[in-house]
Design an enzyme around this catalytic site. Structure first.
Site, PDB file in Angstrom:
ATOM      1  N   SER A  43      -5.337   3.610 -22.131  1.00 35.71           N
ATOM      2  CA  SER A  43      -4.850   3.177 -20.906  1.00 35.71           C
ATOM      3  C   SER A  43      -3.923   1.809 -21.212  1.00 35.71           C
ATOM      4  O   SER A  43      -2.864   2.127 -21.812  1.00 35.71           O
ATOM      5  CB  SER A  43      -6.029   2.748 -20.014  1.00 35.71           C
ATOM      6  OG  SER A  43      -5.767   2.442 -18.948  1.00 35.71           O
TER       7      SER A  43
ATOM      8  N   ASP B 243      -8.299  13.589 -16.371  1.00 38.53           N
ATOM      9  CA  ASP B 243      -7.612  12.106 -15.883  1.00 38.53           C
ATOM     10  C   ASP B 243      -6.463  12.333 -15.207  1.00 38.53           C
ATOM     11  O   ASP B 243      -5.601  12.987 -15.188  1.00 38.53           O
ATOM     12  CB  ASP B 243      -6.934  11.501 -17.399  1.00 38.53           C
ATOM     13  CG  ASP B 243      -6.831  10.316 -17.067  1.00 38.53           C
ATOM     14  OD1 ASP B 243      -6.753   9.380 -17.850  1.00 38.53           O
ATOM     15  OD2 ASP B 243      -6.547   9.709 -15.661  1.00 38.53           O
TER      16      ASP B 243
ATOM     17  N   HIS C 179     -10.431   9.446 -16.468  1.00 41.50           N
ATOM     18  CA  HIS C 179      -9.689   8.532 -17.146  1.00 41.50           C
ATOM     19  C   HIS C 179     -10.574   7.719 -18.139  1.00 41.50           C
ATOM     20  O   HIS C 179     -10.372   7.679 -19.408  1.00 41.50           O
ATOM     21  CB  HIS C 179      -9.072   7.580 -16.201  1.00 41.50           C
ATOM     22  CG  HIS C 179      -8.270   6.545 -16.888  1.00 41.50           C
ATOM     23  ND1 HIS C 179      -7.379   6.765 -17.699  1.00 41.50           N
ATOM     24  CD2 HIS C 179      -8.644   5.179 -16.903  1.00 41.50           C
ATOM     25  CE1 HIS C 179      -6.872   5.595 -18.273  1.00 41.50           C
ATOM     26  NE2 HIS C 179      -7.455   4.688 -17.711  1.00 41.50           N
TER      27      HIS C 179
END
Ligand SMILES: CC(=O)SCCNC(=O)CCNC(=O)[C@H](O)C(C)(C)COP(=O)(O)OP(=O)(O)OC[C@H]1O[C@@H](n2cnc3c(N)ncnc32)[C@H](O)[C@@H]1OP(=O)(O)O
Ligand SMILES: N[C@@H](CCO)C(=O)O
Length: 489
Positions: free
Chosen positions: A152, A315, A348
């Protein structure tokens, strides 16, 4: 191999002596970086791996703090026998500048006013975060990191390292990330920031004495947390089940488990995070864009690292398309890059949960041995004009069964094997160029072991000269060396 924890750890603090010049043109004085390390730095200082955290992460990536109820946020990945093996590597994890877990951020004391910075803290970027990390890496005397890895926003830091310090990053693993934030990602972050700044307790960021904007920060987290999950995982976890009740309450108290869960996530987030840091870090994420004049190919043209991009099929916050865009741009720059997709329903946050797939992918990528790592560098060759008996004597002296045949300037034109020598005795032919094998199979030093093993099997050969683009010999690789490597690991 048994997977263990690194055990009890403590966070350390590094003070950057010089002022930090930020991308905005402002400077930051007395910057502190909090960090943790796991494992030992070897004497060559070439086994260091930098772990970069995501939005709400911190330096505490693994192990246990005294009396803690939970381990570090990436305990599944770091420790003996895990892919980030603390018995092989020296793993460094730091808290980003702008954060609130020990590194200098808006909740830190401003040396000028001796009060918390609040909104006097300068807006920082991902590049500024990496600049601070580089000072820490230099503090350890590390010239090149074996790898930089993160998910991320951590993946953004990895990409920034690749672009800002291409020679300092041997391998790079950006996970569930992007080279530039999309309008949708910016939109979600702005809604989160508005939840904070419209909380009356926020008081323009001056809330460090008295009530804090916990409702705003909690709401920001609730919104963001939905983006970290997937519709499928939420069905699996909650369905339409009610929380501690048998029927709808027909009011605005909590009815559904999912409502209760989100409130819980919001409330637990407020206990560990600072509202102003949330504003600064989401702003850094929004600003992140590695493209140059709108071109990511241009933006990634200086990358020298070997790159493994990992995305998550479920995601929807950082969709696989953003990772594939990075893959395309790196391929266009002829970077050594590969791509893998986690098959997960978690969405995610799967990069915090899918330990099996992640450990497998990352362990293989880190341990992925190249020909240059095991080839015999010194290689005896024989000149194309030499006599057969000279070749036989050289093979005996050097105890080799293969002799690359070269021209005066060292260019490879064939290979002479012990079998070729036997043939020459049988046929009475002693012209080297006639009895050597002209269609020589070769390899390059940066090819993987698996590729070479397949090539040797395909052509049923036991030795490959390692050559450069001009067919000059760099070394030699044999099946013995490969089998020794496989038995050793
Ligand atoms: C890489 C980075 O930098 S991130 C760094 C750190 N960030 C975080 O940890 C993010 C916050 N945490 C999370 O996102 C998640 O906990 C993860 C991804 C880390 C782990 O996910 P999971 O194991 O699936 O936990 P999940 O998201 O289901 O949350 C479970 C918690 O919710 C609680 N919970 C579950 N259902 C409900 C419900 N109906 N009502 C209230 N609480 C609930 C559980 O009791 C549990 O509480 P605990 O965390 O105190 O043990
Ligand atoms: N849920 C993780 C990942 C966000 O990208 C965090 O809070 O940092």
């Amino acid at each position: 191999m048994k997977k263990e924890s690194v055990g009890t750890v403590e966070t350390k603090f590094f003070n950057i002596e010089e002022d930090l010049l930020l991308e905005s043109g402002k400077t930051l004085k007395n910057v502190t970086i909090s960090y943790e390390t796991y494992g030992k730095l070897n004497k060559e200082k070439n086994n260091a791996i930098l772990v970069c955290h995501a939005l709400s992460g911190d330096a505490h990536a693994a192990g246990w703090h005294e009396n803690a109820k939970k381990p570090g946020w990436w305990e599944i990945m770091i420790g003996p026998g895990k892919s980030l093996d603390s018995e092989k590597y020296f793993i460094i994890s730091s808290n980003v500048i702008g954060g609130c877990k020990g590194s200098t951020g808006p909740s830190s004391t401003n040396p000028v006013t001796r009060k918390e910075y609040g909104l006097d803290f300068p807006v920082v970027t991902i590049k500024d975060m990496v600049t601070g990390q580089k000072k820490l890496i230099e503090h350890f005397g590390i010239k090149q990191l074996l790898a930089v890895i993160g998910g991320s926003m951590g993946g953004m830091q990895v990409l920034e390292w690749m672009v800002s310090y291409p020679k300092m990053v041997k391998k790079a693993i950006p996970i569930a990330s992007t080279a530039n934030s999309s309008p949708q990602q910016i939109a979600f972050n702005e809604v989160g920031r508005q939840a904070i700044v419209t909380d009356p307790a926020w008081k323009n960021g001056n809330y460090y004495i008295g009530e804090k904007p916990k409702n705003g920060l909690s709401l920001a987290r609730m919104i963001a947390h939905i983006t970290y999950l997937s519709d499928e995982s939420m069905y699996e976890k909650f369905g339409r089940n009610l929380q501690d009740k048998e029927e709808f309450s027909y009011d605005f108290t909590l009815d559904f488990q999912v409502e209760s869960y989100l409130h819980y996530q919001g409330e637990s987030f407020v206990k560990r995070f600072d509202a102003n840091s949330y504003l600064y870090i989401t702003k850094a994420i929004d600003y992140f864009d590695l493209s140059v004049n709108g071109s990511l190919i241009e933006g990634l043209k200086n990358v020298e690292s070997k790159v493994k991009i990992i995305a998550i099929d479920s995601d929807w916050l950082y969709p696989t398309s953003q990772s594939l865009e990075i893959l395309t741009a790196l391929n266009a720059n002829e970077v050594d890059v590969s791509y893998s997709e986690l098959q997960s329903s978690y969405g995610h946050d799967a990069f915090l949960l899918e330990d099996g797939q992640l450990n497998y992918l990352i362990a293989n990528f880190l341990s992925d041995t190249r020909i240059e790592d095991i080839m015999t560098e010194y290689t005896c060759t024989i000149d194309k004009n030499a006599k057969i008996d000279q070749a036989a004597k050289l093979m005996m002296d050097k105890r080799v069964t293969h002799l690359p045949v070269v021209t005066e300037d060292g260019t490879l034109i064939g290979i002479l094997t012990a079998w070729d020598l036997s043939k020459s005795i049988a046929t009475g032919d002693d012209d080297l160029e006639k009895i050597m094998t002209k269609d020589v199979k070769t390899c390059k030093s940066d090819e993987s072991i698996e590729t070479i093993a397949r090539r040797m099997k395909k052509y049923d050969i036991s030795c490959l000269p390692v050559v450069d683009d001009d067919l000059k010999i760099k070394g030699i690789i044999t099946t013995d060396q490969i089998s020794h490597l496989l038995t050793k690991t």
